[in-house]
Design an enzyme around this catalytic site. Structure first.
Site, PDB file in Angstrom:
ATOM      1  N   TYR A 127     -20.610  73.112  33.991  1.00  0.00           N
ATOM      2  CA  TYR A 127     -19.107  73.450  33.552  1.00  0.00           C
ATOM      3  C   TYR A 127     -18.556  72.714  32.514  1.00  0.00           C
ATOM      4  O   TYR A 127     -17.953  73.219  31.394  1.00  0.00           O
ATOM      5  CB  TYR A 127     -18.304  73.333  34.773  1.00  0.00           C
ATOM      6  CG  TYR A 127     -16.731  74.098  34.579  1.00  0.00           C
ATOM      7  CD1 TYR A 127     -16.514  75.255  34.849  1.00  0.00           C
ATOM      8  CD2 TYR A 127     -15.699  72.875  34.423  1.00  0.00           C
ATOM      9  CE1 TYR A 127     -15.192  75.646  34.605  1.00  0.00           C
ATOM     10  CE2 TYR A 127     -14.672  73.360  34.183  1.00  0.00           C
ATOM     11  CZ  TYR A 127     -14.368  74.881  34.295  1.00  0.00           C
ATOM     12  OH  TYR A 127     -13.006  75.407  34.061  1.00  0.00           O
ATOM     13  N   GLU A 177     -13.081  85.427  32.167  1.00  0.00           N
ATOM     14  CA  GLU A 177     -13.703  84.181  32.756  1.00  0.00           C
ATOM     15  C   GLU A 177     -14.176  83.150  31.817  1.00  0.00           C
ATOM     16  O   GLU A 177     -14.687  83.498  30.563  1.00  0.00           O
ATOM     17  CB  GLU A 177     -15.063  84.744  33.715  1.00  0.00           C
ATOM     18  CG  GLU A 177     -15.383  83.843  34.618  1.00  0.00           C
ATOM     19  CD  GLU A 177     -14.431  84.164  35.807  1.00  0.00           C
ATOM     20  OE1 GLU A 177     -13.822  83.320  36.117  1.00  0.00           O
ATOM     21  OE2 GLU A 177     -14.676  85.047  36.771  1.00  0.00           O
ATOM     22  N   SER A 227     -12.164  77.121  47.393  1.00  0.00           N
ATOM     23  CA  SER A 227     -11.905  76.587  48.639  1.00  0.00           C
ATOM     24  C   SER A 227     -11.070  75.206  48.316  1.00  0.00           C
ATOM     25  O   SER A 227     -10.178  74.685  48.857  1.00  0.00           O
ATOM     26  CB  SER A 227     -12.910  76.266  49.464  1.00  0.00           C
ATOM     27  OG  SER A 227     -14.116  75.678  48.760  1.00  0.00           O
ATOM     28  N   ASP A 282      -7.289  78.468  39.003  1.00  0.00           N
ATOM     29  CA  ASP A 282      -7.705  78.399  40.655  1.00  0.00           C
ATOM     30  C   ASP A 282      -6.163  77.928  41.195  1.00  0.00           C
ATOM     31  O   ASP A 282      -5.820  78.422  42.140  1.00  0.00           O
ATOM     32  CB  ASP A 282      -8.596  77.306  41.031  1.00  0.00           C
ATOM     33  CG  ASP A 282      -9.905  77.972  40.194  1.00  0.00           C
ATOM     34  OD1 ASP A 282     -10.122  78.875  39.770  1.00  0.00           O
ATOM     35  OD2 ASP A 282     -10.986  77.204  40.324  1.00  0.00           O
ATOM     36  N   GLY A 334     -18.174  76.628  48.293  1.00  0.00           N
ATOM     37  CA  GLY A 334     -19.077  76.774  47.264  1.00  0.00           C
ATOM     38  C   GLY A 334     -19.550  77.909  46.926  1.00  0.00           C
ATOM     39  O   GLY A 334     -20.828  78.341  46.392  1.00  0.00           O
ATOM     40  N   ARG A 341      -9.000  82.285  45.886  1.00  0.00           N
ATOM     41  CA  ARG A 341      -8.791  83.334  44.764  1.00  0.00           C
ATOM     42  C   ARG A 341     -10.077  83.894  44.386  1.00  0.00           C
ATOM     43  O   ARG A 341     -11.057  83.394  44.463  1.00  0.00           O
ATOM     44  CB  ARG A 341      -8.050  82.769  43.745  1.00  0.00           C
ATOM     45  CG  ARG A 341      -8.778  81.772  42.648  1.00  0.00           C
ATOM     46  CD  ARG A 341      -9.324  82.418  41.426  1.00  0.00           C
ATOM     47  NE  ARG A 341     -10.467  81.395  40.949  1.00  0.00           N
ATOM     48  CZ  ARG A 341     -11.908  81.401  41.355  1.00  0.00           C
ATOM     49  NH1 ARG A 341     -12.262  82.142  42.329  1.00  0.00           N
ATOM     50  NH2 ARG A 341     -12.475  80.552  40.692  1.00  0.00           N
ATOM     51  N   ASP A 399      -9.871  80.250  30.823  1.00  0.00           N
ATOM     52  CA  ASP A 399      -8.622  79.449  31.103  1.00  0.00           C
ATOM     53  C   ASP A 399      -8.380  78.146  30.251  1.00  0.00           C
ATOM     54  O   ASP A 399      -7.343  77.810  30.080  1.00  0.00           O
ATOM     55  CB  ASP A 399      -8.254  79.360  32.588  1.00  0.00           C
ATOM     56  CG  ASP A 399      -9.206  78.522  33.368  1.00  0.00           C
ATOM     57  OD1 ASP A 399     -10.464  78.245  32.920  1.00  0.00           O
ATOM     58  OD2 ASP A 399      -9.055  78.218  34.489  1.00  0.00           O
TER      59      ASP A 399
HETATM   60  C1  GLA Z   1     -13.699  77.619  37.693  1.00  0.00           C
HETATM   61  C2  GLA Z   1     -12.581  76.518  37.246  1.00  0.00           C
HETATM   62  C3  GLA Z   1     -11.499  77.688  36.573  1.00  0.00           C
HETATM   63  C4  GLA Z   1     -12.188  78.552  35.722  1.00  0.00           C
HETATM   64  C5  GLA Z   1     -13.390  79.205  36.176  1.00  0.00           C
HETATM   65  C6  GLA Z   1     -14.104  79.987  35.203  1.00  0.00           C
HETATM   66  O1  GLA Z   1     -13.312  78.167  38.995  1.00  0.00           O
HETATM   67  O2  GLA Z   1     -11.884  75.796  38.251  1.00  0.00           O
HETATM   68  O3  GLA Z   1     -10.521  76.702  36.142  1.00  0.00           O
HETATM   69  O4  GLA Z   1     -12.442  77.657  34.288  1.00  0.00           O
HETATM   70  O5  GLA Z   1     -14.266  78.405  36.738  1.00  0.00           O
HETATM   71  O6  GLA Z   1     -13.172  81.226  34.840  1.00  0.00           O
END
Ligand code: GLA
Length: 390
Positions: A229, A42, A134, A179, A129, A36, A45
């Site tokens: 993250y 961003e 993926s 995702d 990556g 995706r 979620d």
């Molecule tokens: C990664 C996470 C998602 C989302 C994005 C940032 O892709 O897997 O859940 O938080 O970062 O938008």
């Protein structure tokens, strides 16, 4: 270089050929799920926000056949082959990549399905990556294969949540729902607006052939399980607590300013990103619904700036790639550009006029290579179909 997308039918036949050459059998199931790219919304979620991703024309494809045993034997390009005893309750194991598969199998075990043994070959055209999910594509493709093997169809949201749990528990990445939802719910010519508070997806048409999407992978890699993250998630949790509200959806900038002193600079900026990004995403959805794109460039630029300065998940290469698209500008066919996905490297997304797309991508490629000495990967995509048995 500008790469064309390999047709799904071609990937499926590659996977079948691989199954035949490794295990000597013809496939009875072929499952596919896409990666995706997120247009806007961003890092919100996991903050009850709205996100607007689309499934891309890049797939993980699995060809498989039951093998009359209790063992799953699975191969994929460039990784060690995997054997999993399906009679055992799955736990995290080796090799590392097998944990996506183990997590999905565990999800089916928790639902009390008895899986038959099978042989499988996996092929992928989703760059690894690159912030293009993926891993979600692998999880959703594999879950779709298991649905076929046990002759069931899970509700799509349940399948996506099962895949997300695999990512949390087996890959150690505390991701949100975007995702796996995008990979599971994707539809041709549709964006997926996800209300992450209710978990409800809504399709937003992207059928105008005069618009295209360029994905530009900076080829600078990141690892979401490395702490950045999780640290952002924690900052937003702390920020919300300081506003005294239950959900970010109920928080206004006025609330953030009221809590600014208690928050301190970092949490304040993280909080400002969340509140403003939710607002930008709602506005962008209106643009796609009404076909009035006069504001989309400013919204995407605002999103990028906020991710760079307030949320601090961009990097020099992403900033450069976005700047290169912005320089080409509206006259050159660019409607908007920003980093996409988790950040710390990975890809950018550029919304552009279809007639100019190839030219824009070539120019971005050339300039990026000249300035960084890194070969980027660019491709053009339209919204693609989600996980399915091919
Ligand atoms: C990664 C996470 C998602 C989302 C994005 C940032 O892709 O897997 O859940 O938080 O970062 O938008």
């Amino acid at each position: 270089m500008l790469e064309s997308n390999i047709a799904l039918s071609e990937l499926a036949s590659e996977a079948r050929t691989e199954l035949k050459s490794t295990f000597g059998v013809e496939s009875t199931f072929v499952a596919a799920a896409p990666g995706r790219v997120n247009l806007i919304g961003e890092h919100i979620d996991y903050c009850d926000g709205f996100v607007l991703p689309l499934a891309i024309e890049r797939y993980v494809v699995v060809a498989a056949r039951p093998n009359d045993s209790q063992t799953a034997r699975i191969v994929t390009t460039g990784e060690a082959p995997v054997e999993i005893n399906l009679a055992n309750e799955q736990k995290v194991g080796e090799p590392k990549w097998s944990n996506y598969l183990r997590g999905i199998i565990r999800g089916f075990q928790d639902l009390h399905y008895r899986l038959p043994g099978f042989d499988a070959a996996i092929i992928s055209s989703v760059p690894l990556g690159a912030g293009l999910s993926s891993s979600a594509a692998l999880e959703c493709a594999f879950a779709t294969l298991l649905e076929g093997l046990v002759d069931t169809v899970l509700p799509t949201a349940d399948k996506a949540l099962l895949a997300q749990k695999a990512e949390h528990d087996f890959a150690g990445v505390p991701c949100g729902i975007m995702d796996q939802f995008a990979s599971a719910f994707g539809m041709k010519d549709q964006l997926i607006l996800i209300d992450c508070r209710t978990g409800e997806p809504e399709m937003v048409p992207f059928s105008d052939p005069s618009l295209s999407i360029i994905v530009a992978n900076t080829n600078v890699s990141h690892d979401l399980s490395d702490g950045g993250y999780g640290a952002r998630r924690k900052d937003t949790k702390d920020g919300l607590a300081l506003t005294g509200k239950e959900s970010w959806r109920d928080v206004t900038m006025k609330d953030v300013y009221a809590a600014q002193e208690k928050m301190g600079d970092r949490i304040f900026r993280r909080s400002r990103h969340v509140v403003t990004e939710i607002a930008r995403t709602i506005e962008a959805v209106e643009a796609f619904k009404s076909g009035d794109f006069s504001n989309i460039g400013a919204l995407m630029e605002g999103s990028h700036r906020s991710l760079r300065d307030d949320f601090e998940v961009s990097c020099d290469e992403l900033d450069l790639m976005v700047a290169l698209a912005q320089e080409i500008g509206f006259e050159g066919g660019v409607l908007g550009a920003r980093m996409t996905g988790g950040g710390f490297g990975g890809s950018t997304v550029t919304l552009c006029r279809s007639v100019d797309a190839e030219d824009i991508a070539r120019r971005m490629h050339e300039r990026y290579l000249a300035e960084t000495d890194i070969e980027p990967l660019l491709f053009i995509t339209r919204p693609a179909a989600g996980a399915h048995l091919a």
